[in-house]
Every structure is written in structure tokens, then in C-alpha cells.
Design a protein around this motif. Structure first.
Motif, short mmCIF file in Angstrom:
data_model
loop_
_atom_site.label_atom_id
_atom_site.label_comp_id
_atom_site.label_asym_id
_atom_site.label_seq_id
_atom_site.Cartn_x
_atom_site.Cartn_y
_atom_site.Cartn_z
N MET A 31 0.85 -1.20 0.14
CA MET A 31 -0.02 -0.05 0.03
C MET A 31 0.87 1.22 0.01
N GLY A 32 0.55 2.31 -0.65
CA GLY A 32 1.36 3.36 -0.75
C GLY A 32 2.54 3.38 -1.71
N ALA A 33 2.67 2.24 -2.26
CA ALA A 33 3.55 2.19 -3.49
C ALA A 33 3.43 3.24 -4.54
N GLU A 34 4.43 3.74 -5.26
CA GLU A 34 4.29 4.62 -6.58
C GLU A 34 3.04 3.83 -7.46
N ASP A 35 2.33 4.80 -7.95
CA ASP A 35 1.31 4.38 -9.02
C ASP A 35 1.89 4.41 -10.20
N PRO A 44 -4.41 12.93 -16.26
CA PRO A 44 -3.88 11.96 -15.71
C PRO A 44 -4.96 10.89 -14.98
N VAL A 45 -4.42 9.60 -15.12
CA VAL A 45 -5.44 8.74 -14.01
C VAL A 45 -4.56 7.72 -13.26
N ARG A 46 -4.78 7.54 -12.08
CA ARG A 46 -3.93 6.62 -11.30
C ARG A 46 -4.34 5.41 -11.64
N LEU A 47 -3.19 4.61 -11.51
CA LEU A 47 -3.61 3.03 -11.37
C LEU A 47 -2.71 2.39 -10.39
N GLU A 48 -3.32 2.00 -9.29
CA GLU A 48 -2.21 1.34 -8.03
C GLU A 48 -2.04 0.04 -8.71
N TYR A 49 -0.85 -0.07 -8.35
CA TYR A 49 -0.09 -1.50 -8.66
C TYR A 49 -0.78 -2.59 -7.63
#
Length: 166
Positions: A31-35, A44-49
Motif C-alpha cells: 500500500m502506498g507504493a508509487e502508482d 492523468p489517471v492513477r492506477l494502483e499496482y
């Protein structure tokens, strides 16, 4: 360019084994890793790994295979993550794709902006190569972390896509 991805360099956790590539991806990134960041018509649209990308993998890999098929003309995909939920209608347009989208949910709650810019045109080669940045990152991290997959079907297909692009 109206469509591109920034894969980032997320930190990883140790994972011994996982059911499949999606499961491994969800476990490997904290959790909290770079997206990863997807740019859709300059939005821009965030994609969580850890959460978004594992949900996308089982649809993304077949989609990338399909759009590269010379016989491809049209398909639809529904991205079903809670924080990356959208329907894309993809149609071949010469050497490109015309993507009509309907955004339902994204990190930050600005679906209205994406829906105002819902149509996107991108070259097929570019579309695939942008997604391969993220898949290359995951494949590399799986290798470095020596994750054993019980079902490696999607991982094998990703490696085939990556080898075709080299």
C-alpha cells in the motif's frame, strides 16, 4: 500524444508464491507504493499496482493480443476496479484505434472530466507499447522477487507480447 502510460518504479515486497500473475501483482506491491499513471487526452489517471492493475490484467492481456490481430475490427472492455472503472469501445481505424469511453470511477472523482474527453484516437502500435511499459515493470519485478505462479497463463502471454515488441 493523447494516450500514454508512466509505469513508475514502485517498491516491492517478498512474495513466495501466488495463484497467478494478478494475485502476485496484488501481493508484491505495498500500500502506498508509487502508482502507474495513464494519461487519457491529457488527463492523468492513477492506477494502483496493488489494487487496480491486478483487476485489469485478465482483460488487458487478451485485449492487447486482440487489437494486434490484422482481422481485429471492434471490441469492448469493462475495467472493473473500484477506483478504475470504465467501459471502452475500441474500433480499428486504419492503423489506429478509436476508443469511445464511459468513465464510472477513478481516484480523485473527476470522471466528469474524462467523460468530457471520452473519445480518444491512438495508433495500435503506440497503444500496445504504452501498456507494455506497465507489463514489463510487473514482469521484471516478478522475476527479481522470484515469485512462483501456480497458473502462469497470463504471465506467459505477457512474455510473448513483450518479446514481439523487442
Amino acid at each position: 500524444m493523447s494516450f500514454w502510460l508512466q509505469s513508475g518504479n514502485p517498491e516491492t515486497l517478498e512474495v513466495g508464491s501466488a495463484a497467478d500473475m494478478a494475485d502476485a501483482t496484488g501481493q508484491m506491491y505495498p500500500m502506498g507504493a508509487e502508482d502507474a499513471i495513464l494519461f487519457w487526452n491529457r488527463v492523468p489517471v492513477r492506477l494502483e499496482y496493488r489494487y487496480d492493475i491486478p483487476v485489469l490484467l485478465d482483460d488487458l492481456v487478451p485485449l492487447l493480443e486482440e487489437v494486434q490481430n490484422p482481422a481485429f475490427s471492434h471490441t469492448q472492455v469493462h475495467w472493473g476496479s473500484d477506483t478504475f472503472s470504465a467501459e471502452w469501445d475500441l474500433a480499428r481505424d486504419g492503423d489506429g484505434l478509436r476508443i469511445d469511453s464511459r468513465w464510472e470511477s477513478v481516484h480523485g472523482g473527476y470522471e466528469f472530466l474524462l467523460n468530457d474527453r471520452s473519445r480518444l484516437t491512438v495508433g495500435i502500435v503506440s497503444f500496445v507499447s504504452e501498456w507494455l511499459k506497465v507489463l514489463r515493470r510487473i514482469t521484471s519485478d516478478l522475476s527479481v522477487c522470484r515469485v512462483a505462479l501456480e497458473d502462469d497463463d497470463i504471465a506467459v502471454r505477457v512474455k510473448a507480447l513483450l518479446s514481439m515488441s523487442s
